[in-house]
Design a protein around this motif. Sequence first.
Motif, PDB file in Angstrom:
ATOM      1  N   VAL A  25     -18.831  13.512 -22.904  1.00 30.48           N
ATOM      2  CA  VAL A  25     -18.317  12.588 -21.647  1.00 30.48           C
ATOM      3  C   VAL A  25     -19.512  11.981 -21.214  1.00 30.48           C
ATOM      4  CG1 VAL A  25     -17.360  12.650 -19.349  1.00 30.48           C
ATOM      5  CG2 VAL A  25     -16.587  14.157 -21.335  1.00 30.48           C
ATOM      6  N   GLY A  28     -20.564   8.910 -22.848  1.00 29.75           N
ATOM      7  CA  GLY A  28     -19.622   7.863 -22.919  1.00 29.75           C
ATOM      8  C   GLY A  28     -18.704   7.620 -24.074  1.00 29.75           C
ATOM      9  N   HIS A  29     -18.639   8.753 -24.795  1.00 29.37           N
ATOM     10  CA  HIS A  29     -17.998   8.595 -26.201  1.00 29.37           C
ATOM     11  C   HIS A  29     -16.348   9.145 -25.681  1.00 29.37           C
ATOM     12  CE1 HIS A  29     -21.383   7.927 -28.407  1.00 29.37           C
ATOM     13  NE2 HIS A  29     -22.023   8.891 -28.076  1.00 29.37           N
ATOM     14  N   THR A  30     -16.298   9.858 -24.535  1.00 27.62           N
ATOM     15  CA  THR A  30     -14.914  10.438 -24.284  1.00 27.62           C
ATOM     16  C   THR A  30     -14.585  10.045 -22.785  1.00 27.62           C
ATOM     17  OG1 THR A  30     -15.157  12.092 -26.016  1.00 27.62           O
ATOM     18  CG2 THR A  30     -13.481  12.484 -24.225  1.00 27.62           C
ATOM     19  N   ASN A  31     -13.596   9.504 -22.693  1.00 25.00           N
ATOM     20  CA  ASN A  31     -13.190   9.348 -21.033  1.00 25.00           C
ATOM     21  C   ASN A  31     -13.043  10.582 -20.431  1.00 25.00           C
ATOM     22  OD1 ASN A  31     -11.413   9.142 -18.895  1.00 25.00           O
ATOM     23  ND2 ASN A  31     -10.691   6.825 -19.465  1.00 25.00           N
ATOM     24  N   PRO A  32     -13.638  10.679 -19.288  1.00 26.45           N
ATOM     25  CA  PRO A  32     -13.556  12.192 -18.482  1.00 26.45           C
ATOM     26  C   PRO A  32     -12.016  12.505 -18.191  1.00 26.45           C
ATOM     27  CG  PRO A  32     -14.600  10.646 -17.173  1.00 26.45           C
ATOM     28  CD  PRO A  32     -14.268   9.873 -18.306  1.00 26.45           C
ATOM     29  N   ALA A  33     -11.094  11.708 -18.095  1.00 30.23           N
ATOM     30  CA  ALA A  33      -9.564  11.914 -17.780  1.00 30.23           C
ATOM     31  C   ALA A  33      -8.941  12.396 -19.060  1.00 30.23           C
ATOM     32  CB  ALA A  33      -9.130  10.812 -17.058  1.00 30.23           C
ATOM     33  N   ALA A  34      -9.322  12.205 -20.234  1.00 28.55           N
ATOM     34  CA  ALA A  34      -8.750  12.419 -21.497  1.00 28.55           C
ATOM     35  C   ALA A  34      -8.257  13.720 -21.799  1.00 28.55           C
ATOM     36  CB  ALA A  34      -9.508  11.865 -22.582  1.00 28.55           C
TER      37      ALA A  34
END
Length: 170
Positions: A25, A28-34
């Motif tokens: 997160v 920036g590789h994963t959306n924090p809401a995913a």
Amino acid sequence: MDLIIRRAHEADLDPAGEVTVEAFVGDGHTNPAADYVQLLRDARRRAAEAELLVAVDPADLSQGPSGRVLGCVTFAVGGQPWADIATPEEGEIRMLAAAASARGRGVGEALVRACVARSRELGLAGMAFSTRPAMTAAHRIYERVGFRRTPERDWYARPEVELLVYTMQF
């Protein structure tokens, strides 16, 4: 840098999950809401269903008798639940993560080399794993260790999630 690479202990599981979320997160590789964030955080499940390796600093005992968790990686054999792309004759790296405070200190490379050693120990023919195109720092580690891009095995986890494949044959 002094590092110990080993299977995760019970006390390592929560810190390993937080390091993984921080890396995916925070970079920036994963959306924090995913929904994927919950999977990243669940080191307990990864340790139970695959092998969770941690890099610890033996000089820093402030986090417990085993040292502070500086990074972690999930290792699986192809055909097992945590393997996405590896065949049953290959090992696979999942969720390689190094704490931001430990970047540039060889944590990621040490964890990758431990997975290669584990694959060889199990008598596997090689390794295969996926990575996101933007994870260029990890790509440099993989190439330095001896992995090669294998574009014919690239795939999409979802239409918007392209994954590149790296392999190594023993």
